[in-house]
Design an enzyme around this catalytic site. Structure first.
Site, PDB file in Angstrom:
ATOM      1  N   HIS A  18       0.870  -1.181   0.000  1.00  0.00           N
ATOM      2  CA  HIS A  18       0.000   0.000   0.000  1.00  0.00           C
ATOM      3  C   HIS A  18       0.906   1.229   0.000  1.00  0.00           C
ATOM      4  O   HIS A  18       1.538   1.545   1.007  1.00  0.00           O
ATOM      5  CB  HIS A  18      -0.918  -0.011   1.214  1.00  0.00           C
ATOM      6  CG  HIS A  18      -1.808  -1.220   1.272  1.00  0.00           C
ATOM      7  ND1 HIS A  18      -3.028  -1.262   0.642  1.00  0.00           N
ATOM      8  CD2 HIS A  18      -1.635  -2.435   1.847  1.00  0.00           C
ATOM      9  CE1 HIS A  18      -3.583  -2.452   0.841  1.00  0.00           C
ATOM     10  NE2 HIS A  18      -2.755  -3.183   1.579  1.00  0.00           N
ATOM     11  N   GLY A 157     -10.524  -4.650   3.324  1.00  0.00           N
ATOM     12  CA  GLY A 157     -11.509  -4.315   4.345  1.00  0.00           C
ATOM     13  C   GLY A 157     -11.907  -5.562   5.103  1.00  0.00           C
ATOM     14  O   GLY A 157     -11.211  -6.586   5.052  1.00  0.00           O
ATOM     15  N   HIS A 184      -8.155  -8.770  -0.611  1.00  0.00           N
ATOM     16  CA  HIS A 184      -7.654  -9.139   0.714  1.00  0.00           C
ATOM     17  C   HIS A 184      -8.593 -10.148   1.358  1.00  0.00           C
ATOM     18  O   HIS A 184      -9.788  -9.885   1.523  1.00  0.00           O
ATOM     19  CB  HIS A 184      -7.606  -7.905   1.619  1.00  0.00           C
ATOM     20  CG  HIS A 184      -6.407  -7.051   1.463  1.00  0.00           C
ATOM     21  ND1 HIS A 184      -6.060  -6.466   0.272  1.00  0.00           N
ATOM     22  CD2 HIS A 184      -5.460  -6.659   2.364  1.00  0.00           C
ATOM     23  CE1 HIS A 184      -4.957  -5.745   0.442  1.00  0.00           C
ATOM     24  NE2 HIS A 184      -4.576  -5.857   1.708  1.00  0.00           N
ATOM     25  N   GLU A 187      -6.225 -13.270   6.065  1.00  0.00           N
ATOM     26  CA  GLU A 187      -5.269 -12.935   7.115  1.00  0.00           C
ATOM     27  C   GLU A 187      -5.913 -13.195   8.479  1.00  0.00           C
ATOM     28  O   GLU A 187      -5.297 -13.786   9.366  1.00  0.00           O
ATOM     29  CB  GLU A 187      -4.810 -11.476   7.028  1.00  0.00           C
ATOM     30  CG  GLU A 187      -3.753 -11.157   8.095  1.00  0.00           C
ATOM     31  CD  GLU A 187      -3.172  -9.758   8.003  1.00  0.00           C
ATOM     32  OE1 GLU A 187      -2.035  -9.573   8.472  1.00  0.00           O
ATOM     33  OE2 GLU A 187      -3.839  -8.842   7.482  1.00  0.00           O
TER      34      GLU A 187
END
Length: 302
Positions: A18, A157, A184, A187
């Site tokens: 990022h 998000g 994403h 995780e």
């Protein structure tokens, strides 16, 4: 003896970076003009990290030039680590900093690209936050994607399926335009969620995805579909997503044939370049030097 300099010399890709937070803290301080107390440090999940973003980094970034400066710092620090391919995420929300003008936003990115095009293969990525105004994303994203500037898109998000339907049209457009599709997931969520995100968006690659390591059938699914995971070990440890580097699931993923890369995520927060993470993984007994070299070499294959 394994040294960071040995890995800096190795061609490598950073495909999970990022760019507004992708620089060294030492690079950030002179630009920002302040120190962040007790930083960098380990965080108790994303909410803890976002307290720093809300109090310090987000308020400091005000103008179009601020955004350009941050991207520039991140690209420079990637080059310093020997990164040869940078798929760097630039958040769509920064259009606000460009007078809410998509053309100005695109021009700003083009200026950075032109500045570094002879030093690094910089491939801008359009980052979209699930909690950002979805109507603005639907208004701005197609023009960004049609510009040809962005080589990939990424959705980040909360790692839940709720709200994904708001973005399926954009992922279909990305497929038609030949833009790489990432998101994403995994995780803080499980293997099932990794598989579902891949299926819903027809993903090419996953940002994180380490939750897949708990399910052999999902790892086989990823292998069969040749889905690459851009894994960020330092981020996972610093955000308490895994207990320790020694227990990091990149070992399980690699040994089960899943295509993985090593990436930085937010260098400002996690304080580890790719080269440093390579050394740390070896010294922690997670991967061998030969395995790490194989990961790096595969990441830059044409």
């Amino acid at each position: 003896m394994t040294s960071v300099s040995e890995f800096k010399k190795r061609p490598k890709m950073d495909a999970h970076n990022h760019l507004n937070l992708g620089m060294r803290y030492a690079s950030y301080i002179p630009w920002a003009g302040f120190y962040i107390p007790d930083f960098p440090r380990k965080f108790s999940g994303l909410d803890d990290m976002h307290t720093i973003i809300g109090q310090y980094t987000r308020p400091r970034c005000i103008t179009e030039k601020d955004v350009q400066d941050l991207i520039t710092l991140s690209v420079q620090d990637a080059i310093a680590d020997g990164v040869t391919i940078l798929e760097g995420s630039i958040d769509i929300g920064f259009i606000h900093h460009c007078g809410e003008s998509v053309p100005r936003f695109l021009d700003m990115i083009t200026r950075v690209y032109e500045k570094f095009k002879n030093e690094i293969d910089f491939r801008p990525e359009l980052g979209m936050g699930k909690t950002f105004d979805t109507e603005l994303i639907k208004e701005w994203a197609p023009e960004c994607m049609h510009s040809g500037i962005f080589k990939s898109i990424d959705l980040y998000g909360p790692e839940v399926e709720e709200g994904l339907e708001n973005f399926t049209d954009l992922y279909e457009l990305a497929g038609k335009l030949g833009i790489k599709k990432k998101a994403h997931v995994g995780e803080f969520s499980d293997a099932k969620s990794v598989k579902r995100f891949v299926q819903i968006f027809d993903l090419d690659e996953v940002q994180h995805g380490i939750g897949a390591a708990t399910d052999k059938s999902v790892m086989k699914f990823l292998c069969d579909k040749n889905i690459r995971l851009h894994v960020c070990p330092a981020s996972n440890v610093m955000l308490s997503a895994v207990p320790s580097l020694e227990e990091h699931p990149i070992k399980i993923l690699y040994e089960n044939g899943v295509n993985v890369t090593i990436a930085t995520d937010d260098l400002l927060f996690f304080n580890k370049s790719i080269s440093e993470q390579c050394v740390d993984l070896i010294e922690a007994g997670v991967l061998t030097k030969e395995q790490v070299f194989n990961i790096l070499d595969k990441s830059v294959e044409k």
